[in-house]
Scaffold this motif. Structure first.
Motif, PDB file in Angstrom:
ATOM      1  N   MET A   1      -3.627   1.941   7.723  1.00 11.23           N
ATOM      2  CA  MET A   1      -5.062   1.735   7.783  1.00 11.23           C
ATOM      3  C   MET A   1      -5.504   0.858   6.618  1.00 11.23           C
ATOM      4  O   MET A   1      -4.797   0.707   5.612  1.00 11.23           O
ATOM      5  CB  MET A   1      -5.797   3.073   7.748  1.00 11.23           C
ATOM      6  CG  MET A   1      -5.555   3.928   6.492  1.00 11.23           C
ATOM      7  SD  MET A   1      -6.593   5.405   6.398  1.00 11.23           S
ATOM      8  CE  MET A   1      -8.188   4.672   6.119  1.00 11.23           C
ATOM      9  N   GLU A   2      -6.671   0.269   6.752  1.00 14.13           N
ATOM     10  CA  GLU A   2      -7.225  -0.562   5.696  1.00 14.13           C
ATOM     11  C   GLU A   2      -8.431   0.135   5.078  1.00 14.13           C
ATOM     12  O   GLU A   2      -9.186   0.825   5.767  1.00 14.13           O
ATOM     13  CB  GLU A   2      -7.650  -1.920   6.242  1.00 14.13           C
ATOM     14  CG  GLU A   2      -6.493  -2.828   6.639  1.00 14.13           C
ATOM     15  CD  GLU A   2      -6.980  -4.208   7.051  1.00 14.13           C
ATOM     16  OE1 GLU A   2      -8.219  -4.397   7.151  1.00 14.13           O
ATOM     17  OE2 GLU A   2      -6.142  -5.080   7.275  1.00 14.13           O
ATOM     18  N   CYS A   3      -8.613  -0.080   3.790  1.00 14.92           N
ATOM     19  CA  CYS A   3      -9.783   0.470   3.097  1.00 14.92           C
ATOM     20  C   CYS A   3     -11.039  -0.209   3.645  1.00 14.92           C
ATOM     21  O   CYS A   3     -11.096  -1.448   3.705  1.00 14.92           O
ATOM     22  CB  CYS A   3      -9.669   0.231   1.591  1.00 14.92           C
ATOM     23  SG  CYS A   3     -11.158   0.688   0.662  1.00 14.92           S
ATOM     24  N   PRO A   4     -12.052   0.563   4.044  1.00 12.68           N
ATOM     25  CA  PRO A   4     -13.263  -0.047   4.617  1.00 12.68           C
ATOM     26  C   PRO A   4     -14.092  -0.828   3.594  1.00 12.68           C
ATOM     27  O   PRO A   4     -14.970  -1.591   3.978  1.00 12.68           O
ATOM     28  CB  PRO A   4     -14.038   1.156   5.145  1.00 12.68           C
ATOM     29  CG  PRO A   4     -13.566   2.311   4.334  1.00 12.68           C
ATOM     30  CD  PRO A   4     -12.122   2.028   4.038  1.00 12.68           C
ATOM     31  N   LYS A   5     -13.810  -0.656   2.304  1.00  9.89           N
ATOM     32  CA  LYS A   5     -14.579  -1.364   1.283  1.00  9.89           C
ATOM     33  C   LYS A   5     -13.884  -2.624   0.797  1.00  9.89           C
ATOM     34  O   LYS A   5     -14.461  -3.702   0.803  1.00  9.89           O
ATOM     35  CB  LYS A   5     -14.854  -0.434   0.093  1.00  9.89           C
ATOM     36  CG  LYS A   5     -15.683  -1.088  -1.006  1.00  9.89           C
ATOM     37  CD  LYS A   5     -15.963  -0.122  -2.139  1.00  9.89           C
ATOM     38  CE  LYS A   5     -16.817  -0.794  -3.228  1.00  9.89           C
ATOM     39  NZ  LYS A   5     -17.068   0.121  -4.364  1.00  9.89           N
ATOM     40  N   CYS A   6     -12.606  -2.487   0.384  1.00  6.82           N
ATOM     41  CA  CYS A   6     -11.911  -3.640  -0.205  1.00  6.82           C
ATOM     42  C   CYS A   6     -10.867  -4.247   0.720  1.00  6.82           C
ATOM     43  O   CYS A   6     -10.324  -5.324   0.426  1.00  6.82           O
ATOM     44  CB  CYS A   6     -11.271  -3.251  -1.538  1.00  6.82           C
ATOM     45  SG  CYS A   6      -9.931  -2.037  -1.380  1.00  6.82           S
ATOM     46  N   GLY A   7     -10.517  -3.565   1.835  1.00  6.41           N
ATOM     47  CA  GLY A   7      -9.553  -4.092   2.788  1.00  6.41           C
ATOM     48  C   GLY A   7      -8.103  -3.877   2.396  1.00  6.41           C
ATOM     49  O   GLY A   7      -7.192  -4.359   3.078  1.00  6.41           O
ATOM     50  N   GLN A   8      -7.854  -3.168   1.313  1.00  8.62           N
ATOM     51  CA  GLN A   8      -6.484  -2.927   0.862  1.00  8.62           C
ATOM     52  C   GLN A   8      -5.777  -1.960   1.823  1.00  8.62           C
ATOM     53  O   GLN A   8      -6.385  -1.010   2.325  1.00  8.62           O
ATOM     54  CB  GLN A   8      -6.502  -2.331  -0.557  1.00  8.62           C
ATOM     55  CG  GLN A   8      -5.161  -2.256  -1.237  1.00  8.62           C
ATOM     56  CD  GLN A   8      -4.648  -3.626  -1.679  1.00  8.62           C
ATOM     57  OE1 GLN A   8      -5.417  -4.571  -1.783  1.00  8.62           O
ATOM     58  NE2 GLN A   8      -3.338  -3.731  -1.915  1.00  8.62           N
ATOM     59  N   THR A   9      -4.499  -2.200   2.079  1.00  5.98           N
ATOM     60  CA  THR A   9      -3.743  -1.328   2.967  1.00  5.98           C
ATOM     61  C   THR A   9      -3.521   0.027   2.319  1.00  5.98           C
ATOM     62  O   THR A   9      -3.181   0.120   1.135  1.00  5.98           O
ATOM     63  CB  THR A   9      -2.382  -1.953   3.308  1.00  5.98           C
ATOM     64  OG1 THR A   9      -2.596  -3.232   3.928  1.00  5.98           O
ATOM     65  CG2 THR A   9      -1.596  -1.064   4.256  1.00  5.98           C
ATOM     66  N   ALA A  10      -3.741   1.078   3.094  1.00  7.56           N
ATOM     67  CA  ALA A  10      -3.558   2.447   2.598  1.00  7.56           C
ATOM     68  C   ALA A  10      -2.679   3.208   3.572  1.00  7.56           C
ATOM     69  O   ALA A  10      -2.582   2.876   4.768  1.00  7.56           O
ATOM     70  CB  ALA A  10      -4.901   3.142   2.445  1.00  7.56           C
ATOM     71  N   GLY A  11      -2.050   4.253   3.073  1.00  2.00           N
ATOM     72  CA  GLY A  11      -1.185   5.073   3.907  1.00  2.00           C
ATOM     73  C   GLY A  11      -1.993   5.947   4.849  1.00  2.00           C
ATOM     74  O   GLY A  11      -3.173   6.215   4.628  1.00  2.00           O
ATOM     75  N   ALA A  12      -1.317   6.427   5.917  1.00  3.15           N
ATOM     76  CA  ALA A  12      -2.008   7.211   6.929  1.00  3.15           C
ATOM     77  C   ALA A  12      -2.570   8.507   6.365  1.00  3.15           C
ATOM     78  O   ALA A  12      -3.600   8.989   6.817  1.00  3.15           O
ATOM     79  CB  ALA A  12      -1.051   7.517   8.079  1.00  3.15           C
ATOM     80  N   GLY A  13      -1.934   9.094   5.380  1.00  5.94           N
ATOM     81  CA  GLY A  13      -2.404  10.357   4.834  1.00  5.94           C
ATOM     82  C   GLY A  13      -3.246  10.223   3.594  1.00  5.94           C
ATOM     83  O   GLY A  13      -3.685  11.233   3.022  1.00  5.94           O
ATOM     84  N   ASP A  14      -3.515   8.985   3.143  1.00  2.00           N
ATOM     85  CA  ASP A  14      -4.304   8.789   1.914  1.00  2.00           C
ATOM     86  C   ASP A  14      -5.770   9.135   2.147  1.00  2.00           C
ATOM     87  O   ASP A  14      -6.351   8.790   3.182  1.00  2.00           O
ATOM     88  CB  ASP A  14      -4.207   7.345   1.432  1.00  2.00           C
ATOM     89  CG  ASP A  14      -2.803   7.000   0.941  1.00  2.00           C
ATOM     90  OD1 ASP A  14      -2.026   7.943   0.728  1.00  2.00           O
ATOM     91  OD2 ASP A  14      -2.503   5.800   0.799  1.00  2.00           O
ATOM     92  N   THR A  15      -6.351   9.798   1.179  1.00  2.00           N
ATOM     93  CA  THR A  15      -7.785  10.106   1.242  1.00  2.00           C
ATOM     94  C   THR A  15      -8.590   9.278   0.245  1.00  2.00           C
ATOM     95  O   THR A  15      -9.815   9.234   0.321  1.00  2.00           O
ATOM     96  CB  THR A  15      -8.034  11.593   0.935  1.00  2.00           C
ATOM     97  OG1 THR A  15      -7.502  11.910  -0.363  1.00  2.00           O
ATOM     98  CG2 THR A  15      -7.348  12.469   1.984  1.00  2.00           C
ATOM     99  N   VAL A  16      -7.881   8.643  -0.689  1.00  2.00           N
ATOM    100  CA  VAL A  16      -8.530   7.820  -1.709  1.00  2.00           C
ATOM    101  C   VAL A  16      -7.852   6.464  -1.727  1.00  2.00           C
ATOM    102  O   VAL A  16      -6.618   6.378  -1.637  1.00  2.00           O
ATOM    103  CB  VAL A  16      -8.435   8.468  -3.109  1.00  2.00           C
ATOM    104  CG1 VAL A  16      -9.079   7.581  -4.170  1.00  2.00           C
ATOM    105  CG2 VAL A  16      -9.087   9.841  -3.106  1.00  2.00           C
ATOM    106  N   CYS A  17      -8.634   5.377  -1.856  1.00  2.00           N
ATOM    107  CA  CYS A  17      -8.050   4.036  -1.934  1.00  2.00           C
ATOM    108  C   CYS A  17      -7.418   3.838  -3.306  1.00  2.00           C
ATOM    109  O   CYS A  17      -8.081   4.052  -4.342  1.00  2.00           O
ATOM    110  CB  CYS A  17      -9.125   2.987  -1.683  1.00  2.00           C
ATOM    111  SG  CYS A  17      -8.551   1.275  -1.857  1.00  2.00           S
ATOM    112  N   GLY A  18      -6.156   3.411  -3.307  1.00  2.00           N
ATOM    113  CA  GLY A  18      -5.479   3.189  -4.581  1.00  2.00           C
ATOM    114  C   GLY A  18      -5.946   1.952  -5.293  1.00  2.00           C
ATOM    115  O   GLY A  18      -5.660   1.772  -6.486  1.00  2.00           O
ATOM    116  N   HIS A  19      -6.670   1.080  -4.604  1.00  8.31           N
ATOM    117  CA  HIS A  19      -7.112  -0.173  -5.223  1.00  8.31           C
ATOM    118  C   HIS A  19      -8.524  -0.080  -5.811  1.00  8.31           C
ATOM    119  O   HIS A  19      -8.747  -0.404  -6.971  1.00  8.31           O
ATOM    120  CB  HIS A  19      -7.053  -1.309  -4.185  1.00  8.31           C
ATOM    121  CG  HIS A  19      -7.448  -2.652  -4.740  1.00  8.31           C
ATOM    122  ND1 HIS A  19      -8.706  -3.196  -4.549  1.00  8.31           N
ATOM    123  CD2 HIS A  19      -6.765  -3.547  -5.500  1.00  8.31           C
ATOM    124  CE1 HIS A  19      -8.766  -4.370  -5.153  1.00  8.31           C
ATOM    125  NE2 HIS A  19      -7.586  -4.612  -5.735  1.00  8.31           N
TER     126      HIS A  19
END
Length: 243
Positions: A1-19
């Motif tokens: 999935m992509e972060c809806p704010k910055c577009g960074q790729t995130a894992g399926a189970g991530d709840t927080v964007c690492g970027h």
């Protein structure tokens, strides 16, 4: 999935964007609230536009009786100008049919608002004569869509201010002839409305300042009423010409 704010790729189970560090479910709530706010703001703008259109829309009576109402507007303009050029001392000596009607509503205001105590009862005279044209104008506007009639009522509000101003300016001097043949300087404290109102609030020394503000405010209101009525007549003439 992509972060809806910055577009960074995130894992399926991530709840927080690492970027960028946003919490995904909180950000979705934020976007929903932002969308709702934008819809409300749009509705408010549309509503404002609707009110403006309603205030400057000629009513059916104006379209049907354009010439008689033009004459009435001309009479109102002449009458308004004859009052607007007077100063406080000249207004204190002026009178007329409309001032007599204002006096009736003034005294009625004392009776109606007197149930709320001496201070509000004294203020009630002024409130009574101001509220009557406001109520009349509101009824014409909201029940009949009579914008032209409402503009004349607005002018009546302004004329009331010109009636009130010399009474306000007389608070300390007490030289005006009051109802019943009394004068403020020889009457018991509380008989002269504005001597009592300004005295109770510690503003008696400002009587002529408040009177000047009321006077010029009334003049401005009457000018606005004349412009409003004139604009309605002009728009009604255009609509008649198109039919």
């Amino acid at each position: 999935m992509e972060c809806p704010k910055c577009g960074q790729t995130a894992g399926a189970g991530d709840t927080v964007c690492g970027h960028c560090g946003i919490v995904f479910h909180k950000y979705e709530i934020y976007l929903e609230r932002l969308k709702a706010f934008e819809v409300d703001e749009l509705d408010e703008d549309q509503s404002c536009g609707t009110w403006k259109a309603a205030l400057f829309r000629p009513g059916d009576d104006l379209l049907q009786y354009w010439w008689p109402l033009l004459v009435l507007w001309g009479v109102f303009v002449v009458y308004a100008m004859s009052w607007m050029v007077l100063d406080l001392d000249e207004l204190a000596r002026a009178g007329g049919l409309l001032s007599g009607a204002n006096l009736l509503f003034h005294e009625a205001g004392h009776v109606i608002f007197g149930v709320f105590g001496d201070f509000i009862g004294s203020l009630g005279g002024t409130l009574g004569q101001l509220l009557m044209p406001i109520i009349a104008g509101g009824a014409l506007l909201y029940q009949r869509g009579d914008t032209f009639g409402a503009s004349l009522c607005l002018g009546w509000v302004g004329q009331n201010c010109l009636d009130i101003a010399p009474y306000m300016a007389d608070a300390r001097a007490g030289q005006l002839l009051l109802l019943g043949g009394n004068y403020g300087h020889s009457s018991p404290y509380g008989f002269h409305d504005w001597e009592y109102l300004l005295g109770e609030t510690g503003l008696l020394a400002w009587d002529r300042t408040f009177a000047a503000i009321t006077l010029n405010g009334g003049r401005l209101i009457m000018v606005l009423a004349m412009v409003w009525g004139g604009l309605l007549l002009w728009r009604a003439w255009q609509m008649r010409s198109e039919t």
